[in-house]
Design a protein around this motif. Structure first.
Motif, PDB file in Angstrom:
ATOM      1  N   VAL A 286       0.832  -1.204   0.000  1.00  0.00           N
ATOM      2  CA  VAL A 286       0.000   0.000   0.000  1.00  0.00           C
ATOM      3  C   VAL A 286       0.862   1.249   0.000  1.00  0.00           C
ATOM      4  O   VAL A 286       2.047   1.213   0.343  1.00  0.00           O
ATOM      5  CB  VAL A 286      -0.929   0.020   1.239  1.00  0.00           C
ATOM      6  CG1 VAL A 286      -1.805  -1.224   1.281  1.00  0.00           C
ATOM      7  CG2 VAL A 286      -0.127   0.149   2.533  1.00  0.00           C
ATOM      8  N   SER A 287       0.209   2.373  -0.367  1.00  0.00           N
ATOM      9  CA  SER A 287       0.886   3.662  -0.305  1.00  0.00           C
ATOM     10  C   SER A 287       0.726   4.254   1.089  1.00  0.00           C
ATOM     11  O   SER A 287      -0.148   3.857   1.860  1.00  0.00           O
ATOM     12  CB  SER A 287       0.284   4.612  -1.343  1.00  0.00           C
ATOM     13  OG  SER A 287      -1.070   4.877  -1.025  1.00  0.00           O
ATOM     14  N   VAL A 288       1.558   5.241   1.401  1.00  0.00           N
ATOM     15  CA  VAL A 288       1.476   5.908   2.702  1.00  0.00           C
ATOM     16  C   VAL A 288       0.110   6.572   2.874  1.00  0.00           C
ATOM     17  O   VAL A 288      -0.526   6.459   3.929  1.00  0.00           O
ATOM     18  CB  VAL A 288       2.596   6.964   2.832  1.00  0.00           C
ATOM     19  CG1 VAL A 288       2.402   7.791   4.094  1.00  0.00           C
ATOM     20  CG2 VAL A 288       3.960   6.298   2.832  1.00  0.00           C
ATOM     21  N   ALA A 289      -0.360   7.245   1.815  1.00  0.00           N
ATOM     22  CA  ALA A 289      -1.631   7.978   1.904  1.00  0.00           C
ATOM     23  C   ALA A 289      -2.801   7.043   2.162  1.00  0.00           C
ATOM     24  O   ALA A 289      -3.669   7.315   3.003  1.00  0.00           O
ATOM     25  CB  ALA A 289      -1.862   8.774   0.623  1.00  0.00           C
ATOM     26  N   SER A 290      -2.852   5.915   1.440  1.00  0.00           N
ATOM     27  CA  SER A 290      -3.980   4.997   1.618  1.00  0.00           C
ATOM     28  C   SER A 290      -3.925   4.316   2.980  1.00  0.00           C
ATOM     29  O   SER A 290      -4.959   4.036   3.588  1.00  0.00           O
ATOM     30  CB  SER A 290      -4.004   3.950   0.504  1.00  0.00           C
ATOM     31  OG  SER A 290      -2.870   3.104   0.577  1.00  0.00           O
ATOM     32  N   LEU A 291      -2.729   4.054   3.491  1.00  0.00           N
ATOM     33  CA  LEU A 291      -2.602   3.462   4.827  1.00  0.00           C
ATOM     34  C   LEU A 291      -3.117   4.435   5.881  1.00  0.00           C
ATOM     35  O   LEU A 291      -3.810   4.031   6.831  1.00  0.00           O
ATOM     36  CB  LEU A 291      -1.143   3.100   5.111  1.00  0.00           C
ATOM     37  CG  LEU A 291      -0.862   2.528   6.509  1.00  0.00           C
ATOM     38  CD1 LEU A 291      -1.645   1.242   6.747  1.00  0.00           C
ATOM     39  CD2 LEU A 291       0.642   2.294   6.703  1.00  0.00           C
ATOM     40  N   LYS A 292      -2.814   5.713   5.710  1.00  0.00           N
ATOM     41  CA  LYS A 292      -3.279   6.705   6.682  1.00  0.00           C
ATOM     42  C   LYS A 292      -4.805   6.783   6.710  1.00  0.00           C
ATOM     43  O   LYS A 292      -5.422   6.937   7.762  1.00  0.00           O
ATOM     44  CB  LYS A 292      -2.690   8.080   6.370  1.00  0.00           C
ATOM     45  CG  LYS A 292      -3.003   9.128   7.453  1.00  0.00           C
ATOM     46  CD  LYS A 292      -2.335  10.444   7.173  1.00  0.00           C
ATOM     47  CE  LYS A 292      -2.538  11.410   8.337  1.00  0.00           C
ATOM     48  NZ  LYS A 292      -3.946  11.570   8.713  1.00  0.00           N
ATOM     49  N   ILE A 293      -5.432   6.665   5.543  1.00  0.00           N
ATOM     50  CA  ILE A 293      -6.900   6.686   5.479  1.00  0.00           C
ATOM     51  C   ILE A 293      -7.477   5.527   6.290  1.00  0.00           C
ATOM     52  O   ILE A 293      -8.422   5.691   7.064  1.00  0.00           O
ATOM     53  CB  ILE A 293      -7.377   6.626   4.017  1.00  0.00           C
ATOM     54  CG1 ILE A 293      -7.038   7.941   3.291  1.00  0.00           C
ATOM     55  CG2 ILE A 293      -8.884   6.355   3.940  1.00  0.00           C
ATOM     56  CD1 ILE A 293      -7.296   7.914   1.810  1.00  0.00           C
TER      57      ILE A 293
ATOM     58  N   GLU B  69      -6.390  -5.893   8.120  1.00  0.00           N
ATOM     59  CA  GLU B  69      -5.855  -5.319   6.885  1.00  0.00           C
ATOM     60  C   GLU B  69      -4.595  -4.500   7.161  1.00  0.00           C
ATOM     61  O   GLU B  69      -3.593  -4.613   6.443  1.00  0.00           O
ATOM     62  CB  GLU B  69      -6.914  -4.419   6.222  1.00  0.00           C
ATOM     63  CG  GLU B  69      -8.027  -5.164   5.528  1.00  0.00           C
ATOM     64  CD  GLU B  69      -8.973  -4.218   4.804  1.00  0.00           C
ATOM     65  OE1 GLU B  69      -9.147  -3.078   5.295  1.00  0.00           O
ATOM     66  OE2 GLU B  69      -9.520  -4.604   3.777  1.00  0.00           O
ATOM     67  N   ILE B  70      -4.659  -3.666   8.200  1.00  0.00           N
ATOM     68  CA  ILE B  70      -3.515  -2.803   8.520  1.00  0.00           C
ATOM     69  C   ILE B  70      -2.302  -3.624   8.953  1.00  0.00           C
ATOM     70  O   ILE B  70      -1.155  -3.307   8.604  1.00  0.00           O
ATOM     71  CB  ILE B  70      -3.922  -1.783   9.605  1.00  0.00           C
ATOM     72  CG1 ILE B  70      -4.929  -0.772   9.020  1.00  0.00           C
ATOM     73  CG2 ILE B  70      -2.712  -1.042  10.156  1.00  0.00           C
ATOM     74  CD1 ILE B  70      -5.568   0.136  10.045  1.00  0.00           C
ATOM     75  N   SER B  71      -2.555  -4.705   9.697  1.00  0.00           N
ATOM     76  CA  SER B  71      -1.430  -5.549  10.139  1.00  0.00           C
ATOM     77  C   SER B  71      -0.766  -6.251   8.959  1.00  0.00           C
ATOM     78  O   SER B  71       0.426  -6.585   9.007  1.00  0.00           O
ATOM     79  CB  SER B  71      -1.916  -6.583  11.164  1.00  0.00           C
ATOM     80  OG  SER B  71      -2.784  -7.528  10.551  1.00  0.00           O
ATOM     81  N   ASN B  72      -1.550  -6.506   7.884  1.00  0.00           N
ATOM     82  CA  ASN B  72      -0.993  -7.167   6.694  1.00  0.00           C
ATOM     83  C   ASN B  72      -0.393  -6.171   5.697  1.00  0.00           C
ATOM     84  O   ASN B  72       0.187  -6.577   4.697  1.00  0.00           O
ATOM     85  CB  ASN B  72      -2.087  -7.972   5.983  1.00  0.00           C
ATOM     86  CG  ASN B  72      -2.530  -9.175   6.785  1.00  0.00           C
ATOM     87  OD1 ASN B  72      -1.753  -9.732   7.568  1.00  0.00           O
ATOM     88  ND2 ASN B  72      -3.775  -9.600   6.604  1.00  0.00           N
TER      89      ASN B  72
ATOM     90  N   ARG C  98       2.008  -3.486   3.894  1.00  0.00           N
ATOM     91  CA  ARG C  98       3.429  -3.177   3.758  1.00  0.00           C
ATOM     92  C   ARG C  98       3.546  -1.932   2.881  1.00  0.00           C
ATOM     93  O   ARG C  98       3.150  -1.949   1.719  1.00  0.00           O
ATOM     94  CB  ARG C  98       4.196  -4.348   3.125  1.00  0.00           C
ATOM     95  CG  ARG C  98       4.086  -5.657   3.881  1.00  0.00           C
ATOM     96  CD  ARG C  98       4.804  -5.594   5.238  1.00  0.00           C
ATOM     97  NE  ARG C  98       4.731  -6.873   5.922  1.00  0.00           N
ATOM     98  CZ  ARG C  98       3.763  -7.243   6.744  1.00  0.00           C
ATOM     99  NH1 ARG C  98       2.755  -6.391   6.979  1.00  0.00           N
ATOM    100  NH2 ARG C  98       3.754  -8.429   7.319  1.00  0.00           N
ATOM    101  N   VAL C  99       4.094  -0.848   3.449  1.00  0.00           N
ATOM    102  CA  VAL C  99       4.171   0.416   2.709  1.00  0.00           C
ATOM    103  C   VAL C  99       5.245   0.330   1.627  1.00  0.00           C
ATOM    104  O   VAL C  99       6.334  -0.217   1.845  1.00  0.00           O
ATOM    105  CB  VAL C  99       4.476   1.581   3.668  1.00  0.00           C
ATOM    106  CG1 VAL C  99       4.715   2.867   2.871  1.00  0.00           C
ATOM    107  CG2 VAL C  99       3.330   1.772   4.649  1.00  0.00           C
TER     108      VAL C  99
ATOM    109  N   ILE D  82      -0.707   1.642 -12.287  1.00  0.00           N
ATOM    110  CA  ILE D  82      -0.832   0.532 -11.341  1.00  0.00           C
ATOM    111  C   ILE D  82      -0.213   0.953 -10.012  1.00  0.00           C
ATOM    112  O   ILE D  82       0.998   1.223  -9.935  1.00  0.00           O
ATOM    113  CB  ILE D  82      -0.128  -0.732 -11.877  1.00  0.00           C
ATOM    114  CG1 ILE D  82      -0.682  -1.109 -13.258  1.00  0.00           C
ATOM    115  CG2 ILE D  82      -0.280  -1.884 -10.894  1.00  0.00           C
ATOM    116  CD1 ILE D  82       0.089  -2.220 -13.943  1.00  0.00           C
ATOM    117  N   LEU D  83      -1.052   1.033  -8.950  1.00  0.00           N
ATOM    118  CA  LEU D  83      -0.562   1.430  -7.631  1.00  0.00           C
ATOM    119  C   LEU D  83      -0.933   0.390  -6.585  1.00  0.00           C
ATOM    120  O   LEU D  83      -1.144  -0.774  -6.919  1.00  0.00           O
ATOM    121  CB  LEU D  83      -1.110   2.814  -7.264  1.00  0.00           C
ATOM    122  CG  LEU D  83      -0.639   3.984  -8.152  1.00  0.00           C
ATOM    123  CD1 LEU D  83      -1.258   5.293  -7.686  1.00  0.00           C
ATOM    124  CD2 LEU D  83       0.884   4.099  -8.160  1.00  0.00           C
ATOM    125  N   GLY D  84      -1.011   0.807  -5.317  1.00  0.00           N
ATOM    126  CA  GLY D  84      -1.194  -0.119  -4.216  1.00  0.00           C
ATOM    127  C   GLY D  84      -2.586  -0.713  -4.108  1.00  0.00           C
ATOM    128  O   GLY D  84      -3.503  -0.363  -4.853  1.00  0.00           O
TER     129      GLY D  84
END
Length: 694
Positions: free
Chosen positions: A536-543, A598-601, A603-604, A636-638
């Motif tokens: 994932v990207s940093v931005a999507s993880l923060k969301i 999801e968050i535990s799985n 990887r940024v 193609i992104l995260g």
């Protein structure tokens, strides 16, 4: 049956509790009323009150609850005790009379409902309107001078009347009954019908009655809004529906409607509206083209009743059509006019008269090209009318050609796809549709469903998706020409569609299996990736993290407070607020658990490794070109970065998986076409892009 120990019940309530609805309910109980309404359990009857248990005993026959014990606080805040003169109280006391009205005299039943309203409308001599509770009427009138006494009418909204009817017309078609009743009410001089959906039905007293047609005429000349004026003229037409028109008086034009022709002033008003509406349509700047065209049609119908020449009136329907056609807005006009069959047919007939001559060097009339263009963009109802219109004029082959071209270009509208599905076995169209029934049609259907589901801004069902789901033979019919690989590819496409729930997808996939047993593993999920890691990207993880924090810090604590407040009402077994809060607790906790997993799985990644060795991977912008020359560019992104409007794909999507690992110049096959990768670039190298934004 009055509660003899009502004072004991009152003593159980504190001063702060005994206010508002509680006070009203206690007052009604004190006056001998025992019938009540609960929003979920329906109409009930209070049987008794036990001071020892501090419980009211209530029967709710509509929900099967007999001798139901309720805490007084819960009952008085969640139920409405009906006064003795309420129509539902009358229904419980004398059901035979009410049911006889329901069967034989709809208007009388609605009048009785209105008479039991808790509110009245006052209109003073200066036309000022005030709505007050009926219980305050005497006090209010006592303060008003006799000469300025207002007109008083009992009032209710459409939804309030329907709610009451639902407790009377149990087992009957309420919608059908109420639709018929509303038509009858329009002709009753004692009932005023609302101008708008959120308006009031009014019950007039003797001396306040107004002829319904006269009422509409008076409103027409008071009304300033052009759109409402058009609606009022249509209402006048409705009064004379299915009735023989009366004969005109000597020297008078033929009157429109079914009331007495002995009033010259009224007849004069009827004819004045034609001139008024003509001026309104000419000068109104707030009407769009469709509203103006509709108004012209209504005005023309009015003119024809007077045996007048509509071609002498401006503006004309032809001028509206021509202007919209020249501006390229004709298809929007067709969508905006009232979607009633008579108006859709009227538009098509008008087009055939305006564009009746063929263009130079062509055999077909101009209207054929115009109607075919409209058909390609039409909504479902208009599409059907267009096709019937063309077939009636021996142009069925043109319809078939349009459908075939659209399928070849993979560019048919949802409305036309629905029409093909519904009419594929219709003897009238079967031969023309048969060549279209291939796997390519199914591929296009899936693509349109997915596109429309993503674009939809609400939760309304997708009509095309519903048509496919409920047509149990469609997939079998469209897979007749497909081999196993094509079927597997289509099944995989179905799994990616956002327009279906997982349960619906499994049901549809089972239809694939009936044709090709070997693709059963798609349903069982054997081809899903075993890895649970999500890049994932940093931005999507923060969301995701913010969403989890909001659950933990706000939503879950708020729900816990709601549970506690509901628990304090007592009698948890019958406490709907408590049950709803508990159910919401389960949903919130499940959502929390899912987000944590999801968050535990996750990887940024910063996508900096894109295009290593020239191979496409996450963080790559890919430009592809089809064999027919169509070009498309995807990024193609995260896992959580998808944005279909900007052509951004999660690396887990089907197309992204086909692209990953390939290089510039490689080929791939999707959407029934061969595509070539013509260019690749790193997303992170583009101006303005970074791992902090999508």
């Amino acid at each position: 049956m009055a509660l003899t120990n009502i004072d004991q019940l009152k003593s159980k309530l504190t001063g702060s509790d005994a206010s508002g609805q509680v006070t009203e309910n206690l007052c009604n109980l004190d006056n001998g009323s025992t019938y009540c309404l609960h929003h979920a359990w329906g109409l009930g009857e209070v049987k008794s009150y036990s001071p020892e248990e501090n419980r009211l005993i209530v029967d709710f026959p509509e929900s099967g609850k007999k001798d139901h014990k309720m805490a007084p606080e819960f009952f008085l805040t969640k139920c409405e005790v009906l006064p003795a003169n309420h129509i539902l109280s009358q229904f419980k006391e004398n059901p035979a009379q009410i049911l006889d009205w329901a069967k034989h005299n709809r208007v009388e039943l609605v009048k009785a409902i209105l008479a039991s309203s808790a509110f009245v409308k006052l209109i003073d001599t200066k036309n000022h309107v005030k709505i007050i509770p009926k219980k305050n009427l005497e006090e209010t009138l006592a303060k008003i001078d006799e000469l300025e006494r207002p007109t008083v009418t009992s009032i209710m909204t459409n939804s309030e009347i329907e709610s009451i009817l639902s407790h009377i017309l149990i087992g009957e078609d309420l919608k059908k009954w109420w639709t018929a009743a509303k038509k009858e009410l329009q002709k009753d001089e004692y009932v005023g019908t609302p101008a708008k959906k959120d308006g009031y039905y009014e019950l007039r007293e003797k001396g306040q009655t107004v002829n319904p047609e006269q009422e509409v005429l008076e409103e027409f000349f008071r009304e300033k809004k052009p759109k409402r004026k058009i609606e009022l003229v249509m209402k006048l037409f409705a009064f004379s529906a299915n009735e023989e028109l009366p004969k005109a008086l000597p020297g008078q034009p033929q009157p429109l409607f079914s009331y007495s022709t002995s009033d010259p002033a009224t007849i004069a008003k009827l004819h004045n509206i034609l001139d008024d509406l003509t001026v309104t349509l000419k000068d109104a700047k707030r009407l769009n083209a469709a509203e103006r065209l509709h108004g012209i049609w209504v005005r023309n119908d009015l003119c024809r009743f007077f045996r007048g020449d509509v071609d002498q009136l401006e503006p004309t329907s032809t001028s509206i059509i021509t202007a919209e056609k020249n501006a390229g807005r004709l298809s929007q006009l067709a969508k905006d006019i009232p979607q009633d069959t008579k108006y859709l047919k009227r538009l098509l007939d008008l087009l055939s008269r305006i564009y009746k001559d063929p263009r130079e060097g062509e055999e077909d009339p101009q209207w054929l090209e115009v109607v075919l263009e409209l058909l390609g963009k039409a909504d479902s109802k208009f599409a059907n009318e267009c096709i019937l219109f063309l077939c009636d004029r021996k142009k069925a082959q043109n319809v078939c050609d349009l459908l075939k071209t659209g399928l070849d270009n993979q560019d048919l509208s949802s409305a036309l796809l629905i029409w093909v599905i519904k009419n594929r076995n219709n003897p009238k169209f079967k031969d023309g549709i048969k060549p279209l029934l291939t796997h390519r049609l199914l591929s296009l259907i899936f693509r349109v469903i997915d596109r429309e589901s993503i674009a939809a801004s609400n939760s309304r069902k997708n009509p095309l998706a519903e048509e496919v789901r409920t047509d149990y033979n469609l997939i079998n019919d469209l897979l007749a020409d497909a081999d196993e690989n094509v079927a597997r590819d289509l099944a995989q496409s179905l799994k990616m569609i956002q327009g279906y729930s997982e349960l619906a997808k499994k049901s549809l996939l089972s239809r694939f299996i009936k044709v090709y047993k070997s693709i059963e593993n798609l349903v069982e999920g054997q081809h899903q990736k075993s890895s649970t890691v999500l890049y994932v990207s940093v931005a999507s993880l923060k969301i995701k993290q913010d969403e989890l924090a909001d659950l933990i810090d706000n939503k879950i604590p708020e729900n816990k407070r709601a549970i506690q407040e509901a628990r304090e009402l007592g009698d948890l077994s019958e406490n709907s607020e408590y049950k709803m809060a508990r159910q919401n607790e389960t949903v919130l906790n499940a959502k929390k658990e899912g987000l944590e997993k999801e968050i535990s799985n996750a990887r940024v990644t910063d996508f900096s490794s894109a295009l290593e060795g020239g191979k496409i991977s996450m963080g790559t912008i890919v430009k592809i070109r089809s064999a027919s020359g169509t070009e498309a560019t995807y990024t193609i992104l995260g896992a959580w970065d998808s944005d279909t409007q900007r052509n951004i794909l999660s690396y887990n999507t089907r197309l992204a998986q086909q692209l990953i690992g390939k290089s510039k110049g490689d080929e791939l096959y999707f959407n029934d076409e061969n595509w070539t990768i013509v260019d690749c670039a790193r997303w992170i190298d583009q101006a303005g892009n970074s791992v902090e934004e999508k």
